[in-house]
Design a protein around this motif. Structure first.
Motif, short mmCIF file in Angstrom:
data_model
loop_
_atom_site.label_atom_id
_atom_site.label_comp_id
_atom_site.label_asym_id
_atom_site.label_seq_id
_atom_site.Cartn_x
_atom_site.Cartn_y
_atom_site.Cartn_z
N CYS B 57 -15.22 -10.08 3.90
CA CYS B 57 -15.70 -8.79 4.37
C CYS B 57 -15.15 -7.72 3.42
O CYS B 57 -13.96 -7.71 3.11
CB CYS B 57 -15.22 -8.56 5.79
SG CYS B 57 -15.55 -6.90 6.40
N CYS B 60 -12.45 -5.61 5.78
CA CYS B 60 -11.25 -6.17 6.41
C CYS B 60 -10.79 -7.47 5.77
O CYS B 60 -9.77 -8.02 6.15
CB CYS B 60 -11.47 -6.38 7.90
SG CYS B 60 -12.46 -7.85 8.29
N THR B 62 -11.82 -10.53 6.10
CA THR B 62 -11.98 -11.81 6.78
C THR B 62 -13.17 -12.55 6.16
O THR B 62 -13.90 -11.99 5.36
CB THR B 62 -12.21 -11.62 8.30
OG1 THR B 62 -11.95 -12.87 8.95
CG2 THR B 62 -13.64 -11.18 8.63
N CYS B 69 -18.25 -7.97 8.05
CA CYS B 69 -18.20 -8.89 9.18
C CYS B 69 -18.75 -8.16 10.42
O CYS B 69 -18.85 -6.94 10.43
CB CYS B 69 -16.77 -9.35 9.42
SG CYS B 69 -15.71 -8.10 10.16
N CYS B 72 -16.49 -5.22 11.73
CA CYS B 72 -16.49 -4.02 10.88
C CYS B 72 -17.86 -3.33 10.92
O CYS B 72 -17.95 -2.11 10.76
CB CYS B 72 -16.13 -4.37 9.44
SG CYS B 72 -14.39 -4.81 9.25
ZN LIG Z 1 -14.60 -6.98 8.45
#
Ligand SMILES: [Zn+2]
Ligand SMILES: [Zn+2]
Lengths: 199, 199
Positions: B57, B60, B62, B69, B72
């Motif tokens: 992402c 963030c 991830t 993601c 977010c």
């Molecule tokens: Zn994210």
């Protein structure tokens, strides 16, 4: 959805592997994504190749992507006139490692288990009977597992060959009763082969 | 070569999975070949897809195959003005399951570990600093693991934010709910005592 769709799908599909639950599937997924994508790609390719191209040897039924496995394809392996009957490809490997056998194999891919719908045809005994008529081997060595099912399967095959002009033997109980053949060490296996008795 | 080339290759590549050795790789291979080739094909495809398409992402860090993601991408998740810092995507899932947090995350994908070459940049702290300047959140919740490394990482991030106008908190250490006091280690018990709250 817990993670992103592709990550969720990988975590889910990894659980088709024996012994892999949700927690370890998640750990495997993150480890591959974080540290080893090349290995993950290779594994994906190896799975696709094996699942679509690996079939069974047309003579002995073990796994191979060829028409004949290397052992059946070798004429030298036919010289002894012996056929060793085992339950699985892993058992072939175990016996090869013992170095005590130079003939060919017949792999049942299981054992007789009527309750699971595994009768003589399902474990290839029709094929084995045809093979015996065709190859006229001198000896059939029954190396099914030393379990109740393995013993019963060996007994059934011995009965089946009663009218054929062939020596039928069972590997000696040097192997621990109740154990599985593929976990037995090479020395014990070698002893169980040399000590085989006629049935 | 132990089995056929494609079978050997699958047994070898399965061992890139954490916790899978030669023996279980062999068992997995035979099980898939004998009983579930469709699942094996699906797993191969899921691996290929995930390894090539899953990235991070952009906000963030991830795992996701999208630019952002789902968390977010949701404007609702930005309303609380809270950012929870965790070590891994699995920690995001754990906190989501707790139902106690409605803000967004920042995923370090590890913790500070200078001996392994994991410094501030490797765990994305430059990105976190930029994010704080840009989003001006009200609170940063440090939910790294309650380990020596997790605590050190939390401490480092707290120092880093000293001059930002932002509240920085650390999740409470204490006795796990449902656990039995006598099985809780001394350090945890000590922390749960010093961190006690008036009722
Ligand atoms: Zn994210
Ligand atoms: Zn063969």
């Amino acid at each position: 959805m817990k993670f992103s769709p592709l990550v969720d799908e990988l975590i889910k599909t990894l659980q088709c592997l024996p012994g892999v639950g949700p927690r370890s599937a998640q750990r495997m997924t993150f480890q591959l994504l974080e540290r080893d994508r090349v290995a993950g790609q290779k594994l994906g390719q190896a799975l696709s190749n094996a699942m679509s191209d690996v079939g069974h040897c047309s003579r002995c039924r073990t796994f191979t992507e060829q028409e004949l496995c290397p052992i059946c394809a070798s004429s030298r392996r036919g010289e002894s006139g012996q056929i060793c009957v085992v339950e699985s490809p892993a058992d072939v490997l175990a016996i090869e490692t013992s170095g005590q056998f130079s003939g060919r194999y017949f792999v049942l891919m299981g054992h007789l288990s009527p309750l699971d719908g595994l009768g003589p045809d399902e474990i290839g005994l029709d094929k084995l009977a045809a093979l015996i008529r065709e190859e006229q081997p001198q000896e059939l060595i029954l190396a099914t597992n030393p379990t109740v099912e393995g013993d019963a399967t060996a007994q059934y095959i011995a009965e089946m060959c009663r009218d054929d002009n062939i020596r039928v033997s069972r590997i000696a109980h040097g192997v621990p009763v109740g154990g599985e053949l593929e976990y037995v060490d090479g020395t014990t296996l070698a002893l169980s082969l040399t000590g085989r008795r006629e049935l």
